[in-house]
Design a protein around this motif. Sequence first.
Motif, PDB file in Angstrom:
ATOM      1  N   ARG B   9     -57.110  -1.369  -7.404  1.00 54.99           N
ATOM      2  CA  ARG B   9     -57.730  -2.626  -6.974  1.00 54.99           C
ATOM      3  C   ARG B   9     -56.766  -3.321  -6.140  1.00 54.99           C
ATOM      4  NH1 ARG B   9     -59.883  -6.899 -11.135  1.00 54.99           N
ATOM      5  NH2 ARG B   9     -57.342  -7.061 -11.310  1.00 54.99           N
ATOM      6  N   ASN B  10     -55.406  -3.481  -6.974  1.00 57.53           N
ATOM      7  CA  ASN B  10     -54.417  -4.417  -6.117  1.00 57.53           C
ATOM      8  C   ASN B  10     -54.178  -3.925  -4.894  1.00 57.53           C
ATOM      9  OD1 ASN B  10     -54.565  -5.993  -8.426  1.00 57.53           O
ATOM     10  ND2 ASN B  10     -52.803  -5.070  -9.162  1.00 57.53           N
ATOM     11  N   VAL B  11     -53.783  -2.585  -4.857  1.00 60.09           N
ATOM     12  CA  VAL B  11     -53.101  -2.010  -3.460  1.00 60.09           C
ATOM     13  C   VAL B  11     -54.442  -2.253  -2.512  1.00 60.09           C
ATOM     14  CG1 VAL B  11     -52.371  -0.172  -2.223  1.00 60.09           C
ATOM     15  CG2 VAL B  11     -51.448  -0.619  -4.552  1.00 60.09           C
ATOM     16  N   MET B  13     -56.776  -4.194  -2.513  1.00 62.43           N
ATOM     17  CA  MET B  13     -56.879  -5.737  -2.100  1.00 62.43           C
ATOM     18  C   MET B  13     -55.841  -6.182  -0.937  1.00 62.43           C
ATOM     19  SD  MET B  13     -59.530  -7.792  -3.027  1.00 62.43           S
ATOM     20  CE  MET B  13     -58.836  -9.264  -2.822  1.00 62.43           C
ATOM     21  N   LEU B  14     -54.776  -5.805  -1.162  1.00 61.45           N
ATOM     22  CA  LEU B  14     -53.596  -6.019  -0.176  1.00 61.45           C
ATOM     23  C   LEU B  14     -53.916  -5.377   1.130  1.00 61.45           C
ATOM     24  CD1 LEU B  14     -50.665  -7.092   0.387  1.00 61.45           C
ATOM     25  CD2 LEU B  14     -49.738  -4.681  -0.233  1.00 61.45           C
ATOM     26  N   ILE B  17     -56.454  -7.392   2.945  1.00 60.19           N
ATOM     27  CA  ILE B  17     -56.039  -8.724   3.415  1.00 60.19           C
ATOM     28  C   ILE B  17     -55.245  -8.380   4.617  1.00 60.19           C
ATOM     29  CG2 ILE B  17     -54.553 -10.592   2.893  1.00 60.19           C
ATOM     30  CD1 ILE B  17     -57.089 -11.212   1.502  1.00 60.19           C
ATOM     31  N   LEU B  18     -54.211  -7.534   4.668  1.00 60.58           N
ATOM     32  CA  LEU B  18     -53.303  -7.356   5.763  1.00 60.58           C
ATOM     33  C   LEU B  18     -54.296  -6.838   6.769  1.00 60.58           C
ATOM     34  CD1 LEU B  18     -50.501  -5.694   4.041  1.00 60.58           C
ATOM     35  CD2 LEU B  18     -50.493  -7.823   4.604  1.00 60.58           C
ATOM     36  N   GLN B  21     -55.853  -9.656   8.736  1.00 60.90           N
ATOM     37  CA  GLN B  21     -54.723 -10.418   9.507  1.00 60.90           C
ATOM     38  C   GLN B  21     -54.300  -9.640  10.915  1.00 60.90           C
ATOM     39  OE1 GLN B  21     -52.633 -13.458   7.245  1.00 60.90           O
ATOM     40  NE2 GLN B  21     -52.548 -11.916   5.642  1.00 60.90           N
ATOM     41  N   VAL B  22     -54.331  -8.361  10.534  1.00 58.05           N
ATOM     42  CA  VAL B  22     -53.557  -7.950  11.836  1.00 58.05           C
ATOM     43  C   VAL B  22     -54.695  -7.591  12.957  1.00 58.05           C
ATOM     44  CG1 VAL B  22     -53.068  -5.309  12.609  1.00 58.05           C
ATOM     45  CG2 VAL B  22     -51.959  -6.226  10.593  1.00 58.05           C
ATOM     46  N   LEU B  25     -54.746 -11.103  14.422  1.00 56.88           N
ATOM     47  CA  LEU B  25     -53.316 -11.050  15.375  1.00 56.88           C
ATOM     48  C   LEU B  25     -53.701 -10.232  16.747  1.00 56.88           C
ATOM     49  CD1 LEU B  25     -49.978 -10.488  13.460  1.00 56.88           C
ATOM     50  CD2 LEU B  25     -50.781 -12.485  14.725  1.00 56.88           C
TER      51      LEU B  25
END
Lengths: 173, 411
Positions: B9-11, B13-14, B17-18, B21-22, B25
Amino acid sequence: MALLNNKAREEMDQHHFHPAVFFLIPLAAIFLQAYLPLRFPRFAVLDLPLVVTVYFAVSRRNPISGMLLGTGIGLTQDALTHLPIGINGILKAIVGYLAASVGMRIDVDNPGTRLLMMFFFTLLDSLLHLFIVRRLLDMPMEWHGLHEMIRAVVNALVGVILFAMLDRLRKRE
Amino acid sequence: MESFYSRYRNVLMLMVILLIQVIGLAVQVRRPATAAGRDGTQVRLIRYWAVGILTPFEELFLFTGHGIRGAWNNYIDLRHVRQHNQSLQAEVDRLRLEQASLVEDVLQNQRLQALLGFKQQYIYQTVAAQVIGTSGTNQSRVLYIDKGSADGIHADMPVITPDGVVGKIRDVFSHTAQVLEINDQTSGLGIILEKTRLRGILRGDATGQTEIINIPSDERVQSGEAVITSGGDQLYPRGLPVGTVDRVVNDPERAPYVAILVQPAAKLSRLEEVLVITQIGSSLPATEESDIVTSEQKAAGVLAQRLPGADTGTAQPTIGPNGKILPAQNPNAPPPPVQPTPSLHPDRFTPGATPPATDLRPGATYPKQTFTEQIAPAPSAQPSGQTPPSKRSFPPKKAAQPAPAHGETQP
């Protein structure tokens, strides 16, 4: 660096803060980062939002909350620049995630651990920034190794002091 | 058995999110919302929120600091004000003399530029603003000022200090504006070197150093030469000080060209107040013209006190032939035709000494002329136009008849 065994890890609690602290302290850090270089140009070597991100991430010991807090701080920093929004958002998200992951495994209340942690996270922040600007955005950016080392040392020293001050804001269990 | 999601789950989510944002960008970098490359609406909204949250605190800190400093300056540190005032008054007098001496050059320059079709730009109106914040990072050299669209600020307006150019307005909010400094990597400023008249583009590098790029290596540029705005970028008025040449360095990215490092005239790292140029015109502003007139009059007074016999150069009232005062000449009117200077020792080559060609007859003999010498009066004693210049006659050695039909000579 004191590694925690499973039992200690289970016994370890998350540090709790008043909800307003999660909003006001990062805001104050971003404000000081934007305001103080006007009066003291050398202050720009510090990265207070990074210090705050690392502190709350290791205190909460929750990667998702550390990552979300880092994203929020980073995006707010980006909004004050004229560069594309997301550069600091990505940086602080990764740093917040890793800091929270580290906080689950080692004793982050030790000043020596905090010093080393801030040093390496500052260097990691600089390297990731270089990668994003040069590779993702194809923008020019110079790398000065000595400057980055000095920046990491200064942030580590200031981080230890700030961590001790922020510890006073913890809620008593 | 743990599901895939709960285990990673944590990975995950990361990654999410990344990824968001990418993508954000990429959209911002590859597809700016407008042709000018400005931010899109959503990006601008995020900036608006961040600026709206932080600038009130910055203004509060700034005004608190100014209040304390103002109390000190206004009530405590007033010991040398009288002497300071006198020295300032003396400096104003000296500057008025200087300005009066420069006015003629300026007017001549204007006439010549009008002849050549140049359009000189003058600063009509400025808005003073306080610097209240920075971006907080060295990668983005921007400042925040406490004036915005409510004060008449618009994007791309030049920002200066009395020392030199600071930058231009980038983003404008209601009571705040973002200034892009000239030492940012994304800035560009048309400049010209004052002595060598070399033109170029000034921008900042990654370390915040201002440089002029794409300069041929055979150009001879010396350190210390002044750098001024060229006006070619249609943003900055021409002639504003930008800085001085520091040194010339090789530019490996643009070989065989070199780069000229420039020391900015404005102290970009310690700015407190700036001026935003909100209006530019093609002639001198009314306030400046009236100031020039005042300066000329005051300078004439000072000169008349110091040098009673000197020409003060001011416009004196003209008295016509019937004794009435004529209106002052229009300064924009074309100058009167050039008259030759009267000679001290006239001879047959002196203008007016020979009869006009229409009066000449082949074979005829003409008497010698009576030569006269005109002596111009001292202007301070007799202002121009009041009385005709006195004339002193030099009788010829032999008896001669008076000169015909030319007002310049008298029998």
